[in-house]
Each structure stands twice: as C-alpha cells, then as structure tokens.
Design a protein around this motif. Sequence first.
Motif, short mmCIF file in Angstrom:
data_model
loop_
_atom_site.label_atom_id
_atom_site.label_comp_id
_atom_site.label_asym_id
_atom_site.label_seq_id
_atom_site.Cartn_x
_atom_site.Cartn_y
_atom_site.Cartn_z
N THR A 267 0.84 -1.20 0.00
CA THR A 267 0.00 0.00 0.00
C THR A 267 0.87 1.24 0.00
OG1 THR A 267 -1.73 1.20 1.20
CG2 THR A 267 -0.21 -0.12 2.52
N ARG A 268 0.50 2.21 -0.83
CA ARG A 268 1.24 3.48 -0.92
C ARG A 268 0.47 4.53 -0.13
NH1 ARG A 268 2.22 4.23 -7.23
NH2 ARG A 268 3.71 5.82 -6.55
N LEU A 269 1.02 4.90 1.02
CA LEU A 269 0.35 5.84 1.91
C LEU A 269 1.28 6.98 2.31
CD1 LEU A 269 -1.42 3.38 4.40
CD2 LEU A 269 -2.44 4.52 2.41
N ALA A 270 0.71 8.15 2.43
CA ALA A 270 1.46 9.28 2.98
C ALA A 270 1.46 9.18 4.50
CB ALA A 270 0.82 10.59 2.53
N SER A 271 2.46 9.77 5.15
CA SER A 271 2.57 9.69 6.61
C SER A 271 1.38 10.36 7.30
CB SER A 271 3.87 10.33 7.07
OG SER A 271 3.96 11.66 6.59
N LYS A 272 0.72 11.27 6.62
CA LYS A 272 -0.41 11.97 7.23
C LYS A 272 -1.69 11.12 7.22
CE LYS A 272 -1.67 14.30 2.89
NZ LYS A 272 -1.84 15.61 2.21
N GLU A 273 -1.68 9.99 6.51
CA GLU A 273 -2.86 9.12 6.45
C GLU A 273 -2.88 8.23 7.70
OE1 GLU A 273 -3.89 7.64 2.33
OE2 GLU A 273 -1.84 8.29 1.95
N THR A 274 -3.01 8.89 8.85
CA THR A 274 -2.84 8.20 10.14
C THR A 274 -3.93 7.16 10.41
OG1 THR A 274 -4.02 10.02 11.19
CG2 THR A 274 -1.61 10.13 11.16
N GLU A 275 -5.15 7.41 9.97
CA GLU A 275 -6.22 6.45 10.25
C GLU A 275 -5.98 5.13 9.54
OE1 GLU A 275 -11.10 6.12 9.97
OE2 GLU A 275 -10.11 8.08 9.84
N ARG A 276 -5.57 5.18 8.28
CA ARG A 276 -5.26 3.96 7.56
C ARG A 276 -4.05 3.25 8.18
NH1 ARG A 276 -6.15 6.95 1.83
NH2 ARG A 276 -8.38 6.48 1.52
N MET A 277 -3.06 4.04 8.57
CA MET A 277 -1.89 3.45 9.21
C MET A 277 -2.29 2.72 10.50
SD MET A 277 0.91 3.97 7.47
CE MET A 277 2.18 3.82 8.71
N GLN A 278 -3.18 3.32 11.27
CA GLN A 278 -3.63 2.69 12.53
C GLN A 278 -4.33 1.37 12.25
OE1 GLN A 278 -3.07 3.19 15.60
NE2 GLN A 278 -2.02 5.16 15.54
N ARG A 279 -5.06 1.30 11.15
CA ARG A 279 -5.74 0.05 10.78
C ARG A 279 -4.70 -1.04 10.48
NH1 ARG A 279 -10.88 0.41 12.59
NH2 ARG A 279 -12.05 2.13 11.63
N LEU A 280 -3.63 -0.63 9.81
CA LEU A 280 -2.57 -1.59 9.50
C LEU A 280 -1.84 -2.03 10.76
CD1 LEU A 280 -0.97 -0.02 6.27
CD2 LEU A 280 -2.70 -1.81 6.42
N PHE A 281 -1.63 -1.09 11.68
CA PHE A 281 -0.95 -1.42 12.94
C PHE A 281 -1.82 -2.31 13.82
CE2 PHE A 281 1.91 2.64 13.01
CZ PHE A 281 2.62 2.12 11.94
N ALA A 282 -3.14 -2.09 13.77
CA ALA A 282 -4.04 -2.78 14.70
C ALA A 282 -4.06 -4.29 14.48
CB ALA A 282 -5.45 -2.22 14.55
N VAL A 283 -3.81 -4.75 13.25
CA VAL A 283 -3.87 -6.18 12.97
C VAL A 283 -2.49 -6.83 13.01
CG1 VAL A 283 -5.93 -5.95 11.55
CG2 VAL A 283 -3.68 -5.81 10.47
N ALA A 284 -1.44 -6.03 13.24
CA ALA A 284 -0.07 -6.54 13.13
C ALA A 284 0.36 -7.31 14.37
CB ALA A 284 0.89 -5.37 12.89
N ASP A 285 1.09 -8.37 14.15
CA ASP A 285 1.79 -9.05 15.23
C ASP A 285 3.19 -8.47 15.42
OD1 ASP A 285 -0.13 -11.32 15.86
OD2 ASP A 285 0.14 -11.57 13.69
N ALA A 286 3.69 -7.82 14.38
CA ALA A 286 4.98 -7.14 14.45
C ALA A 286 4.96 -5.99 13.45
CB ALA A 286 6.13 -8.08 14.15
N ILE A 287 5.69 -4.92 13.80
CA ILE A 287 5.84 -3.79 12.89
C ILE A 287 7.33 -3.62 12.63
CG2 ILE A 287 5.48 -1.32 12.55
CD1 ILE A 287 3.16 -1.49 14.56
N SER A 288 7.71 -3.70 11.38
CA SER A 288 9.10 -3.51 10.98
C SER A 288 9.23 -2.13 10.37
CB SER A 288 9.50 -4.59 9.97
OG SER A 288 10.82 -4.39 9.52
#
Length: 860
Positions: A206-227
Amino acid sequence: MNKAANISADNTTGKRHFWFGSWLDDSELDTWLNKPADNGPSLLEQHLVRVMPTPFPFADFMQACDAIASALRPGNPFYEKCRNIVLRTSTANEADDLLKVISTTLASNAIREKIRCELGVLQPAILSRRYPERQFEAWLPIGCVTHVMPANVFAAPILGLIESLMVGNLNLVKISARDTELTPIFAEELCRLDPGGKLRDFIAITRLASKETERMQRLFAVADAISVWGGETAVAAVRQAAPAGVRVITWGHKISFAYIAAEVSEETGFLAETVSAVANDVCRLDQQACSSPQTILVETDKNPQAARDFAVKLAQTLEKVSPAITAQLPTDSEQAEITTVASVVQAEQALGLTEIFADSDDNRWRVFYDTRPGLKPSPLYRTIWVSPIKRSDITATLRPMRVWLQTCGLACSLPSLSALSRALFAAGVTRISRPGEMLDSYAGAPHDGVYALQQLTRRVSLDGPAAADGVGSLVEFELKPKLAPPTGPILDKAAFIKLAATVGRPDLVVKSGGSTGAPVYSLYSWTDYHEQMLWTAHGMVAAGLDPAKDRVINCYLAGYLYGSLISFWTILETLRVPQLPMAMVDDFDYVVEVIEKQRPNTILGMPSYILSLFTKHQKRLKGKIEKVFYGGEKLTAAQHNFLTETCGVSIVRSAIYGSNDAGPMGYQCPHCVGGQHHLLSALHKLEIVDLIEDKPVPVGEVGRLILTPLVREYPKVNRYEIGDTGRWLAEPCPCGRTDPRFELVGRTGDLFKVTGIFLNYRRFVDLLETKLNYEGLLQIHLKEEERVAVLEVWISQPSNGVDAKAVEEILLENYPDLTFGRNMGSTLIVWVRIVEDKDFVRNKASGKLTPVCDQRKVKQ
C-alpha cells in the motif's frame, strides 16, 4: 497464470495499492480496512484469520523467486521495466547494481543459505524433535507483519518483503506515497510466477502518505509485528502508535568508521595498503550505505602525528582513486550541508583544531582532520573525518554512541586483533571487517547485531502425548500441498554422471556400490547432506529407533568413497544416540565380543552381513540385540522371520530406503512390511512410470521409480531414474502419516538374459523363500562351458538340511522359463551350489552382495 497476471498498476485510475493479488484505489482499500456497521471483523481481519493457519507455500515461493532472479537480466522485459522505473531518480550504474543485488538475493541457493545460517534449519516452520528429548520445536512465522518503509530506497521494501516471506509471514508493506511503483510491480510479478497461486494471500503493498494516520492505525491494529525503517523520529512515531504487545523491529540509521592501530603506521607497506583500502570504502556508493565509514580513528599511542599523517596520505590517495569510481552527485540540500560543515571546519582551522584536505579541481572529495578524538557524523559524498585516539580510550570514546554504531573497518596486526575487537564490541560495534571491504558482506551475515529472520519469527515448542514418542517431525501427518508434476526428459545414470561433472567444487563426493552396473559418483553440498541426514533421522525414529534409550552398533561399510557408515554416523549424531562405529568387520568373533562388552541393543547394516553374523553366533547374540535396521539389500520374509523367531530380535525394519546418488527417499513405520515405505515428501517428488513407456502407471501397478529432489543445491536433478521398480499403495496407512506409501519390487538390473530368455533374480529368491522357507543368501553366476550356458545358483546351507539337488528340482519345477529354452532346443544347464557365506561375491566398495555375476565372455 493467476489473477494478478492480468492486472497492472494504473495510476490514472488511482489504483495504487497492490492488495492480495488485485489493484485497489483508496476507497476499495478503505472497504478492506474499515469495520462494518455492526463492528464485526473487517475484510482484512477476516482475510488474516482465513490465511494465517494455512501452511505457507514455501516450495512455490522458492520457485517464483528463482524465476524472478532469472528474469532480472539485461534484455529481459521485466528487467527493463524495473530499470526504467529506477532510472527516474538514479544513474544507470545505480539501477544496474540495485537489480543485481535483488537478483542475487532471490536465488534459491542464497535464500536457503540465509535461512540455514540464521535459523539453523532449511525448513524452519516444521515442528521437529529436539533430540534426544521428546519435545518438538520450530521457528514459526510471527504472523502478520506491517512494514513501514522509507521513501525512495528502492531495495528496502522488496528485500524486507522477501525476508519476511522466507519465514512464512503475511505482509502489509507500507511504502511512501511519493515512492515509485517498483515495489508493487515486483510483488505483482512474484505472484504471477507463483505456480500454486496462493502466494498472493501473503502480500499486500500500500502506498500511503505519513499523514494518512487512520489507515496506518488500521494496518498497525492487525499486526503481530511492525518492521520500521528510518531515522529516530520515524521510529519513535511508530513506537508510539504501535498497539501494546506488538513487536516493533527497528532498522535505523547507523554510523560506521575505520580504526587504524598504531602498528599500521609503523610499517610503510601495511600503511599504504590500508590507506588505499579506506579510500575505496569512502568512494564506493558515496558513503550512502550504513556500513560506509564516516570517521577514521587513528591510534596515536606511539606517534602523536599519526592521525594527521594518515589524513595527508588519504588525501593523496583519494586524488588518484576518486576519479576512477563513478560518483553520485548530491542534491542541492545535501550539497548545502557539505558546504556548511566545511565552513565550520575552516573556521576552526584558524584555532588550530582542524585542517582541510580537499579536491582542488571540482570539490568531489574532502578530508577533515580534527585534533579532538571522537566519532563525527559526515555529510557524506566522499567526506571523511580523521581523528586521533588512544587505545585505552576506545570504550569511553565510543560507548556514548553505542545505539548508532555498526561497522568498524579494523586495520591491525594479529597480536592486537583479539584485544581491539573485544574493546570495539564492548563499545557497541556490531560488525568488524577489513578496510576496503566495509560495504561487503557474506551469506547469512547478521545485520545490526541481530539475525533478521529471528526478529520475524517466534520459537515455539510442543510436548505431545506418549504416542508422539515415535515421531520425528509432525509434518509427516500434515496434508501435503498438491505440487505440479515434474516435466522434462527422464534422467538415466549416464545423464546423471554428465550432470555431476558440471559441479566444480563439491563439498562431499561419495560413490555408489555399482551392484547393477558401473559405479556413480555423487556430489553434495554440506547443506544438502545435513538436510538429508536430518530427514533420515526422522525416518529412523518412525521406524522404531528410540533416541532416549537405544544404543547402536553401526556395521555399515566405510572406505572406497562409500557413504553408508559416514551417513549413519551423522544420522545417529543428529539423534544424539550412542553409537559404536564398527563398520563391516569380517571378524565376527570380535564383533560379538564388542556387543557383549559394550551392550548395544540395536544393529545397523546390510542384510547379508547381519544374517551371516547371526547365523554364526546365534546363541551368543540371542537376547542381546533387540532391534535390527537394515539397508542396501532386500530382506526376504524368511530372513525376517529367522531374525525375529529364531534370534529373538523384536524389531526388524528398513533403516531407510535410499542410495548414494539420490539420497534418502523413503522410511518405514510400524505398519510397513517388506519393501513398503513412506515417501520422504519433504525431500522428494516421486513418479512411478511404465516399465517401457514414460507415462504414469495406475495405482497398484509396477513401474520404474523416477525421483525429483525438492531440496538439492547441486547438481540440480530433475526426473532421475534410480534403477528400482515399485508400485503405489492406495490404502491410507494406519499410522496416520500422510506421506504417500509405495512398495519396492526390485531392481531394473534384476533382469538378465541367458540363451535368449529373460530371467529375474527376484524370482529365484521368492521361489526358495516360499517353497523352502529359505532365509540365506542367493547369488546367480552365469558361465559358458564348451558353448553350453551354465546358470549356477549359489546358496548358503539351508537350515532345514535340504540338499542342492532338491533345490535344483524345485527351481526347475516352478520356474517354467528355465526349461523353456531346453524345449526350444537351446542348451542351458542349471546347477545349485551350497557355499560358505565368505565365498559369496560382494562389491568391494559397498559390501553389497552382487545379485548376478556374469562371467561369460560374450554377454547375451
């Protein structure tokens, strides 16, 4: 070809996200990420729950990676497509170097070596026994990994994705909205080349800008790890946004430097070589790599001027070296930083603190000499600091920057190496290399002090029920993925020998016994050898060997390049089973004496040897040997009964079905009898084709065994005819294992021709077993005496006292082909001879009984 093959990135329609095989626009992505009105699981959460419990298609992943590695060559359309994308912001040399790095990383042998080095196994997700204990362990995927990638660092998202796929993770890769489409295009091609079509379920870009915080939070919420890749600010922001308990894996900016010991400055040749090497490190990649030197620390314990002298010599060397290495020009902002730092250094020069040595022509390199010890960050682009240091001050000087330290290019003498490396590691350095090779690496090298694959996995353990004590690996019970059938011509022994001749420097060379033809030299890498021995060890446990209790005398043959004793040495070592490496000693009195004194309860060896040993010393061995594991020759039912009923052996099974050229192929469980084996599915694909035509036979019919190794570095073998015949067994095995079963019938070399008639060695064996309950050895000798064909059947003395004439009559009465030739007018004499076991002809290399000894001058 799967769905992703027909879809391409189309920025004009806003489809910028490559999402599990399809291209999505922002609204379609939100449909996946957002929860429904009833606050149930989102489409993404449903996808994770469905996919993550399924086995990762590792074999298909390797095949797809190999295909892309082959495609990333100049002239290939995919290569040119990727290169044109990179050329938008990079030079031609940089684009070519980048694609070469990706291609090298994707080669299957490179992937296997990385997994082996970092995790210690080739197939990490398989629960395998922790021998000799009963517990199972595995490196399992950590789960869903969200990758936060830096902008315009082309290789990082691709290599990060590949690393995570190596261990079977599901991946959500966030690249910058300003980034090119290289990463999603690469992911699309990887999915297109996946033969099984399941790899797409593990890849989303996914190509996201850093300001797209809500979408980023959705990606973080399902993660078992963040690299996360980036500087301190980016890493801190991700740590703050990461849900509690989620592993955050950081790959931040690092500082590297060179260290020049005092003794280097004292030796003119050593100093010149070191200066030249450091100059190359400075110029290569224009210090853009984390392992590029930014400062050179020079010991001044013996010479206070050593640091300045080194700076002068380095400047003189850069004058020559720099023009020869293509340079990358800094951007305007980067050039402004260089100018600012140079201005400060120039101002401090008036105070006697610094000195500048720079390119007088076009300002393409510069050396800043600073009289004050310590590391200093460089503005890069061939800008290098040189500072003095005392050896005793290493830890105090460097430790405050330990979080950012990475590589040290160390130049010193051998006597200083241990003390200096210990001090540097204590200060926080994670990697020491030679000057001139700071940017180089090796297969399986740790990165920033850790193994990346261990960061992306979790070590799990299982202590199963008592029924699992006879299991080496739980993969034996898992449903097997349906693999595409092998294609291409069938490889015979002559073709195999030619293929092996292409290997330049094998790690291990062994020779087949040549029982049915010319011997074959087989070549192995150490990686292949140890992987095969591991799975053979699992097979022996399935057959009944107990690593916690058994003690083994290994009576396989050693020497003459034969591989049996050394292979089982490794297998028993893997199992941590005590062993007595006896080899195939013909002094049976000594062998029994050792058994009586050392008390092994298990014997490994070839049937003919074991039968001879038990025949001679039946009374002394009875009650001492509980288990017999044999290989290399067939054991008849009568011979099996002799060992169990007469000699008191409780378990008699095949140790493994294998060969020196093909490796281990099958194993037995308690429900396998005679020649029945489970296929070692983790190592091989097996086909059974018609005896005449190269087409599959129906289940239950006899055909030729054709083997294709799944894990073999060299030579690459496809569809190898191993010289055996067998048939598939349709019924599921009562043991519950899902590895398919087959039954060995014989060797293709068991057939021989005499007086125009084809005869089968196995027929002779079966007749004596069924008609006489014969459990001894049998060998055919073909001779010519005054133009008369003579077929001699050599047997050992039958235990029931039957004489040679009676055996001869049984053969002639029950094997019509023996008398057919006589009836047609040909002359064939059949004799039976009773001989001592020691007189049978055996192969010198393997010790195997030679089934048919053809002594005729003119072969028929």
